[in-house]
Write an enzyme that holds these catalytic residues in place. Structure first.
Site, PDB file in Angstrom:
ATOM      1  CG  HIS A 115      24.665  23.394   5.097  1.00 35.06           C
ATOM      2  ND1 HIS A 115      24.601  22.603   6.217  1.00 35.06           N
ATOM      3  CD2 HIS A 115      23.756  22.888   4.226  1.00 35.06           C
ATOM      4  CE1 HIS A 115      23.697  21.652   6.031  1.00 35.06           C
ATOM      5  NE2 HIS A 115      23.167  21.795   4.838  1.00 35.06           N
ATOM      6  CG  ASP A 116      20.507  24.030   5.801  1.00 38.45           C
ATOM      7  OD1 ASP A 116      20.719  24.320   4.610  1.00 38.45           O
ATOM      8  OD2 ASP A 116      20.251  22.874   6.184  1.00 38.45           O
TER       9      ASP A 116
END
Length: 587
Positions: A357-358
Site C-alpha cells: 500500500h506504500d
C-alpha cells in the site's frame, strides 16, 4: 554449491515460514454497503475468494477507530473499530470466517504514533497530568517562534507543531495529526503491551508492526544533517534503545503466543535485521525492509527527482515518459535481494514483497504495464515465490493491476501524495499538469485504487461513489475475467502457491546466485540435500540466452512452471523470450 548445504532433517520449521500472506487495504478492497468505502463486511464477502486463491494468512491494514488523516494509520482508539469499517461484531465474524477456512489473521499495528485525537494525547496537553510525558513535547527557539530542531516530516514540512493549549511543540515524524509516542516513558510501554495482549487474547495470529524501528529517538533530539529529503532520519531510525524496547515487547507479550510478527523497518540493513530477528535477537519473525523498494530513488527520496534525467517541462514531449521512471538497474536489485537472502540465511527470515500500500503498482514499477503486462506480472510473481522467505501478495497484484493516470490534483487522496505534490509544484514553480507523470509513478494512491472485481460499474467495488478514483482499465483487467481465463495472472498465482506448498526446497532451501552480473537475467538455485530448483528470469522486454554454468549439470530435469506454454524441458541452454520465467527441478 556450498559443502555445508542444509538437510531436510535439520529444517527449522515454522507455520509462518511456509505461509503465503495476502495484504488487504480495506478501504479499497470491497464495499458492502454502497457508501464508496471498503469495509470489514466487504472483506467477509471475499474470504471464499482468498481461500480459492490458496493464501494462508490475511494481513488486515488498520480498521481501528481513526479520524483518517492517514487512512487509519492514525489510531484514535486501539480497542474500537472505525465506523466506516463496521463494528467489533463484524470484525469478530471476519476472524471466525478466516479461521473456519484454516487461514490466519494478522493485524496491522501502529506503535510509533497515535492520532492527535487519542485520549492519551488529549490528556498530555496538561503537562502536569499522568500523561504529560506520553509524547515528545519541547519548547521551541526564540520564544517558540521556531521548532526545537530542524527535523522534517516524512510526508513533507516540519516535524513539529505548536500546541496553544500546552504552549509547546510536539513531534510528528509523519503527519501533524500523528504525534510520536515517547517510548522512554515506561507507562507508555506498559499501556502498549496491555493493548497488544488484549488483541492477541481475542484470537488473532500476529501483527505487522508499522515503522517499528522508529520508536527510539536520539536523546536530546539534536539537529539532523542537512539533506534534500528527510532531515533528522539518523536520529529516528534504529535509535539507541530500539532493541531494548522490541526485546522487552517480545518478552512481555509475543513470547506467550504462537504468532507471526512482521516488523516494517525503513532504513534497516541486513546487519540490523540480524539483531531484530529470532529468539536470540529481539524476537521479530521477519523484517519488511526498503532497500529494493527504494530503487532507483536517491537520498532525497522518491519525490526529489534527482534520479530523473529529464526536466519536468520535457516529460510530455517524450514518446514514452513512463520509461524515465522505470529505468531501474537489475544489478542493484539482484545485489540487494542476494545480500538479504544470504545475510538472513540461518539468522532470520525474509518477507518477500515487491509492492504494497506504500508503493506504486508492482507491474508498473518493475515490469511492463503495456504489451507485456501478463508476462512481466507472472515473471515478478515467480521471483517472489521462489526466493527464501514468506511471499506477500498485495491486493490486485494477483491480476496485474497497474498505476493510474492522475488528471488533476483533486483526484489525490493520500496525505503524502498531497503534501509532496504541493511541495514539488512549489519547488519547480509548476502546475499539476507539469508533475502528473511524477505522481503517476511515485504516489501511494496508485496502490489504493479499488480492487477491480469485474467489468461492472466501479469495477464491482461499490454501488456508490468510490472514495478514490477507479482505474479506467478495469474493463480489461479484473478478477472475474482472470478467474475464467486458464492463462491468466490469477491462475498463475494459484499455481505458484500450490508449487511452493509442495516443495520444501522452495521454502527452506539455500540460495545460490548464478551470473551475478548478467545484464538481463536473474538466475539462482535453491537446494536442500540432493534436491535442487533452478530459477531463470528474463527481467526485460527483449530476448536473451541462458546457459547453465559449466560447473553445474542437470540430470533428469523437470520443468515445474513457466509463464510461456511451450518452454522446453532442458535447462542446459535456451533462448529466453521477453519477461520469460522458468523453474526447473534438478538433482
Amino acid at each position: 554449491m556450498d559443502a555445508d548445504t542444509q538437510h531436510e532433517d535439520d529444517l527449522d520449521r515454522e507455520w509462518w515460514k511456509e505461509a503465503v500472506v495476502y495484504q488487504i487495504y480495506p478501504r479499497s478492497f470491497n464495499d458492502s454497503n454502497g457508501d464508496g468505502v471498503g469495509d470489514i463486511r466487504g472483506v467477509i464477502e471475499k474470504v471464499p475468494y482468498l481461500d480459492d486463491l490458496g493464501v494462508d494468512v490475511v494481513w488486515l491494514c488498520p480498521v481501528y477507530d481513526s479520524p483518517n488523516a492517514d487512512n487509519g494509520y492514525d489510531i484514535r482508539d486501539y480497542h474500537a473499530i472505525m465506523d466506516e469499517m463496521g463494528t467489533m461484531d463484524d470484525w469478530e465474524e471476519l476472524l471466525a470466517e478466516v479461521h473456519d477456512r484454516d487461514m490466519r489473521l494478522i493485524m496491522d499495528m501502529v506503535l510509533n504514533h497515535t492520532s492527535d485525537e487519542h485520549e492519551w494525547f488529549l490528556k498530555s496537553k496538561d503537562a502536569d497530568s499522568e500523561y504529560g510525558d506520553y509524547y515528545y513535547w519541547m519548547d521551541g527557539h526564540d520564544d517558540n517562534e521556531h521548532p526545537p530542531n530542524n527535523w522534517t516530516s516524512i510526508f513533507g514540512g516540519k516535524a513539529w507543531k505548536f500546541d496553544e493549549e500546552r504552549g509547546q511543540f510536539y513531534l510528528h515524524v509523519f503527519d501533524e495529526k500523528q504525534p510520536d509516542l515517547n517510548w522512554r516513558n515506561e507507562d507508555v510501554r506498559e499501556d502498549v503491551y496491555e493493548m497488544l495482549h488484549w488483541w492477541l487474547q481475542k484470537g488473532i495470529d500476529g501483527f505487522r508492526l508499522d515503522v517499528i524501528n522508529l520508536i527510539s529517538k536520539t536523546e536530546g533530539l539534536p539537529d539532523g544533517e542537512p539533506n534534500p529529503g528527510w532531515v533528522g532520519w539518523e536520529h529516528v531510525i534504529n535509535g539507541p534503545r530500539v532493541h531494548e524496547y522490541i526485546r522487552e515487547m517480545y518478552d512481555d507479550v509475543f513470547s506467550e503466543y504462537d504468532i507471526m510478527t512482521v516488523g516494517e523497518m525503513p532504513g534497516c540493513g541486513v546487519t540490523d535485521a540480524q539483531q531484530y530477528c529470532g529468539e536470540d535477537g529481539d524476537g521479530i519473525n521477519m523484517i519488511v525492509h526498503f532497500e529494493h523498494a527504494d530503487i532507483p530513488y536517491k537520498p532525497g527520496g522518491k519525490w526529489d527527482l534527482e534520479d530523473v534525467d529529464v526536466e519536468l517541462d520535457d516529460l510530455d514531449d517524450l514518446t514514452d515518459p513512463d520509461t524515465v521512471f522505470n529505468d531501474w538497474n537489475l544489478d542493484e536489485l539482484r545485489d540487494v535481494l542476494t545480500r538479504w537472502q544470504i545475510g538472513l540465511e540461518g539468522e532470520g527470515w525474509n518477507a518477500n514483497y515487491l509492492g504494497n500500500h506504500d508503493h506504486p503498482r508492482t507491474v508498473s514499477r518493475f515490469g511492463d504495464a503495456g504489451a507485456y503486462r501478463k508476462k512481466s506480472a507472472k515473471m515478478l510473481a515467480t521471483l517472489q515465490f521462489t526466493l527464501q522467505g514468506t511471499p506477500f501478495i498485495y491486493q490486485g497484484e494477483e491480476i496485474g493491476m497497474t498505476n493510474v493516470e492522475w488528471n488533476s490534483f483533486d483526484e489525490l487522496r493520500d496525505v503524502e501524495a498531497i503534501q509532496q505534490t504541493e511541495e514539488l509544484m512549489e519547488r519547480h514553480d509548476a502546475d499539476f499538469e507539469d508533475v502528473r507523470h511524477v505522481v503517476k509513478h511515485r504516489s501511494r494512491d496508485n496502490a489504493r485504487t479499488p480492487v477491480q472485481w469485474s467489468d461492472a460499474d466501479n469495477a464491482g467495488f461499490t454501488t456508490g461513489e468510490p472514495w478514490i478514483k477507479v482505474n479506467p482499465n478495469y474493463e480489461e483487467i479484473n478478477v472475474e475475467d482472470d478467474r475464467a481465463d486458464d492463462d491468466s495472472i490469477w491462475q498463475y498465482y494459484q499455481e505458484l502457491i500450490d508449487l511452493r506448498s509442495g516443495n520444501d526446497v522452495l521454502v527452506y532451501g539455500d540460495y545460490h546466485l548464478l551470473y551475478e552480473d548478467h545484464p538481463e537475467i536473474y538466475a539462482y538455485l535453491r537446494t536442500i540435500d540432493e534436491h535442487g530448483v533452478l530459477v531463470v528470469l528474463n527481467c526485460f522486454a527483449h530476448e536473451t540466452t541462458f546457459s547453465l554454468p559449466h560447473h553445474l549439470d542437470a540430470p533428469d530435469p523437470e520443468l515445474l512452471i513457466s509463464n510461456y506454454d511451450d518452454a522446453g524441458d532442458d535447462p542446459e541452454e535456451f533462448d529466453l523470450r521477453p519477461f520469460e520465467a522458468r523453474v526447473y527441478r534438478i538433482s
